[in-house]
Structure formats: structure tokens, C-alpha cells
Design an enzyme around this catalytic site. Structure first.
Site, PDB file in Angstrom:
ATOM      1  N   LYS A   1       0.866  -1.201   0.066  1.00  0.00           N
ATOM      2  CA  LYS A   1       0.029   0.054   0.088  1.00  0.00           C
ATOM      3  C   LYS A   1       1.048   1.202  -0.159  1.00  0.00           C
ATOM      4  O   LYS A   1       1.202   1.779   1.093  1.00  0.00           O
ATOM      5  CB  LYS A   1      -0.795  -0.004   1.244  1.00  0.00           C
TER       6      LYS A   1
HETATM    7  N1  PPE Z   1      -7.639  -2.086  -2.974  1.00  0.00           N
HETATM    8  C1  PPE Z   1      -7.027  -1.089  -2.873  1.00  0.00           C
HETATM    9  C2  PPE Z   1      -6.453  -0.411  -4.153  1.00  0.00           C
HETATM   10  C3  PPE Z   1      -7.041  -0.265  -1.783  1.00  0.00           C
HETATM   11  O1  PPE Z   1      -6.512   1.085  -1.756  1.00  0.00           O
HETATM   12  C4  PPE Z   1      -8.058  -0.673  -0.636  1.00  0.00           C
HETATM   13  C5  PPE Z   1      -8.154   0.080   0.780  1.00  0.00           C
HETATM   14  C6  PPE Z   1      -8.572  -2.029  -0.775  1.00  0.00           C
HETATM   15  C7  PPE Z   1      -8.270  -2.634  -2.038  1.00  0.00           C
HETATM   16  C8  PPE Z   1      -9.403  -2.677   0.355  1.00  0.00           C
HETATM   17  O2  PPE Z   1      -8.204  -3.011   1.535  1.00  0.00           O
HETATM   18  P1  PPE Z   1      -8.719  -2.879   2.960  1.00  0.00           P
HETATM   19  O3  PPE Z   1      -9.163  -1.817   3.574  1.00  0.00           O
HETATM   20  O4  PPE Z   1      -7.619  -3.588   3.723  1.00  0.00           O
HETATM   21  O5  PPE Z   1     -10.138  -3.851   3.045  1.00  0.00           O
HETATM   22  N2  PPE Z   1      -8.106   1.480   0.383  1.00  0.00           N
HETATM   23  C9  PPE Z   1      -8.025   2.477   1.596  1.00  0.00           C
HETATM   24  C10 PPE Z   1      -7.636   3.931   0.887  1.00  0.00           C
HETATM   25  C11 PPE Z   1      -8.956   4.317   0.340  1.00  0.00           C
HETATM   26  C12 PPE Z   1      -8.590   6.055   0.099  1.00  0.00           C
HETATM   27  O6  PPE Z   1      -9.795   6.445  -0.495  1.00  0.00           O
HETATM   28  O7  PPE Z   1      -8.018   6.497   0.794  1.00  0.00           O
HETATM   29  C13 PPE Z   1      -9.141   2.509   2.687  1.00  0.00           C
HETATM   30  O8  PPE Z   1      -9.992   1.787   2.298  1.00  0.00           O
HETATM   31  O9  PPE Z   1      -8.819   2.988   3.633  1.00  0.00           O
END
Ligand code: PPE
Length: 308
Positions: free
Chosen positions: A156
Site C-alpha cells: 500500500k
Molecule cells: N484495494 C485498494 C487499491 C485499496 O486501496 C484498498 C483500501 C483495498 C483494496 C481494500 O483494502 P482493506 O481496506 O484492507 O480492506 N483502500 C484504502 C484507501 C482508500 C482511500 O480512498 O484513501 C481504505 O479503504 O482505507
């Protein structure tokens, strides 16, 4: 957004949390971050959802970009509690950010300091409360998701989000709430900040790691809930065309929580409303987030009561 910020070991006022314009991360995207949420619990306290998983992923992301975080995981956990407590918020979004600070310019980053901040703010459902009930409209993006032959999709990392940002802007300009990116082989990958699930004939399908997804923590939670409810969950390559014949589609993410997709590329998903399996899993998931579930109580890390 005026809550105190934890910065490199201390809580400071928002306006004092400053960095140099020569911060390496500002020039080259050399940062890693997390999105975490805390929710008010029925006892009036507050708890962080799957806190350890988020901290572990933050350290993994940092290591992948050769950043050594100058704090222990326990210190980051405590710092998160302190930041939440100082904010007075019971429910909040938590953003830990690890970045290369000011140092020698140029692409070699290892002589720049590694800095850490944690910010919290109140943040409603990312795709809207209404979207969580009625679903949102998504468009398959013309931008493909970054692939592991150029970057590290499981990390990330700040700079990697330029990919999501291009897809988000494109979807928004075209009048959609979210984009669905395909992977470099043309299989369904995920949203700009959410993992994707598709239901067909009672079976749940979701892209796997070979599709260059981010290993979502809410994805793991949704899979566990689905399996606990007796559903088969298959991780596999999903063709774009399957989006158009799915009975239900939903997305998971910390910011978006669990949000149904009601339309893809102007075609209704199922009957165009939140489907029964989505409704069932979303309710259990919401209970887990808000501390109303015995079964998933172990997913919550209680914020210690403030000492007055
Ligand atoms: N894919 C991506 C590309 C992603 O950024 C997130 C989280 C996920 C999947 C889901 O991951 P998880 O939160 O562990 O279930 N995205 C973060 C950032 C969003 C933003 O707009 O800033 C979040 O949801 O916090």
C-alpha cells in the site's frame, strides 16, 4: 480535520505537523500508508477493527520499499490509541503514513529519513450511506491496475495510487461513482480502493493474488463471514463479461466498508438492487465493525479508556 497529529513520537497540533517541501515522498511518492477505522462500541467505548492486521501490512509495505520504521509495532498501536483519544472521536478513520522525508534529492532514497505520522478524522461511508443501501454505479476503467512486473500491488504505497487516481477521475468525469480496474491480463481486479466480489448462482467469486490485488483486510473478513455462513468462495480469474451476468456484486474496503454495486457499464447487476447475499453478509459485517458481534469480537482492539 483539525485533530492533533502524532508525528515521529509526539502528538502535535495539526498546524504544527509540518514537513519540508523537499520531502522525498512529495517528489517521488516514496510513502506507504494504511487506512484503518475505529468504531464506537455498544458499551460507549471505541475499538479499532483488525488493528494488528493493518499494522502488519504497514510494516510489510514499508519493508517492500526498503523503509525501516523507527518504531515498534506496539509503539504504533499505542500511538494510534493516543491519537484517537486526543481527538475525542469514538468513530474515526485512521491514517498512518510512513514516508521518506527531506534528505538528498534523487532517486536513491535510502539516505532520507523515514518519518511517521498518524492522523484521524471523522469520515462517513466513502461511497455514501445511500450507496451502502442502494448500491453504486461503476464503470470498467480504461486504466489497467498496476501489475507486479512494474510495481508491488500487495504494497500500500503512496506513488502506486496514481493508478487509482487516474481511474477515479475517469469514472467521476463519466458520471460514475466508482471504477473497476482490470488486471494487466484483462481479468477483473478491483476498485480504486476496494476489493471486489461477484455472486453467481449462490457461489461467491473474487479475484486472487495472481490478479495483482491488494490483500484487503476487509476482503479477508468478508471471505471468513461468507464461509461461516456456508457460502462457497472461489478465488479465480474473472472475465470482464462475468460482471454483466452476475447476480450480485459488492466491494469491500476500510473506507467503503461493504458497498453493493448496482450497475456496471450502465447495465443493472441482477435486478439492480442490493441482492440477498450482499444484504446478509453486509449486516453481519456491520455488526462485527460496530462491536455487536460475539463471534467476531476478536477482530476488535479496544481503545483503552482515557485516564483523567
Ligand atoms: N484495494 C485498494 C487499491 C485499496 O486501496 C484498498 C483500501 C483495498 C483494496 C481494500 O483494502 P482493506 O481496506 O484492507 O480492506 N483502500 C484504502 C484507501 C482508500 C482511500 O480512498 O484513501 C481504505 O479503504 O482505507
Amino acid at each position: 480535520m483539525s485533530h492533533q497529529i502524532w508525528m515521529n513520537g509526539d502528538l502535535v497540533n495539526h498546524e504544527d505537523a509540518k514537513v519540508s517541501v523537499l520531502t522525498h515522498a512529495l517528489h517521488y511518492g516514496t510513502s506507504v500508508f494504511e487506512g484503518v477505522r475505529a468504531y464506537e462500541t455498544p458499551d460507549g467505548g471505541s475499538a479499532v477493527f483488525r488493528h494488528a492486521d493493518h499494522i502488519d501490512r504497514l510494516y510489510r509495505s514499508a519493508a517492500l520499499y526498503h523503509m525501516e520504521i523507527p518504531f515498534t509495532k506496539d509503539e504504533i498501536r499505542q500511538a494510534t490509541f493516543d491519537t484517537i483519544t486526543a481527538s475525542g472521536l469514538k468513530s474515526c478513520y485512521i491514517r498512518p503514513l510512513v514516508f521518506r522525508g527531506a534528505g538528498p534529492m534523487g532517486l536513491y532514497p535510502l539516505d532520507c529519513p523515514v518519518e511517521v505520522i498518524i492522523a484521524v478524522w471523522a469520515w462517513g461511508a466513502y461511497l455514501g450511506d445511500e450507496g451502502k443501501v442502494n448500491g453504486v454505479r461503476a464503470k470498467v476503467s480504461s486504466w489497467r491496475r498496476i501489475s507486479s512486473d512494474a510495481l508491488i500491488p500487495t504494497a500500500k504505497a503512496g506513488g502506486q495510487y496514481l493508478n487509482s487516481i487516474l481511474a477515479k477521475i475517469e469514472a467521476d468525469k463519466a458520471g460514475y461513482e466508482e471504477a473497476i480496474l482490470l488486471d494487466s491480463n484483462g481479468y477483473v481486479n478491483e476498485g480504486t480502493g476496494e476489493n471486489l466480489f461477484l455472486v453467481k448462482d449462490g457461489v461467491v467469486h473474487t479475484p486472487g493474488f495472481a490478479n495483482d490485488i491488494l490483500e484487503g483486510i476487509n476482503r479477508a473478513a468478508a471471505i471468513e463471514i461468507l464461509r461461516d455462513q456456508g457460502y462457497e468462495v472461489v478465488e479465480r480469474n474473472i472475465a470482464r463479461g462475468e460482471l454483466y451476468r452476475a447476480d450480485e456484486i459488492f466491494m469491500t474496503g476500510t473506507a467503503a466498508e461493504l458497498t453493493p454495486i448496482r450497475e456496471v457499464d450502465d447495465l443493472p447487476v441482477g435486478d439492480g438492487t442490493r441482492g440477498p447475499i450482499t444484504t446478509e453478509i453486509q449486516a453481519i459485517f456491520e455488526d462485527a465493525l460496530h462491536g455487536r458481534s460475539e463471534r467476531y469480537a476478536h477482530w476488535l482492539d479496544k481503545v483503552p479508556a482515557a485516564v483523567s
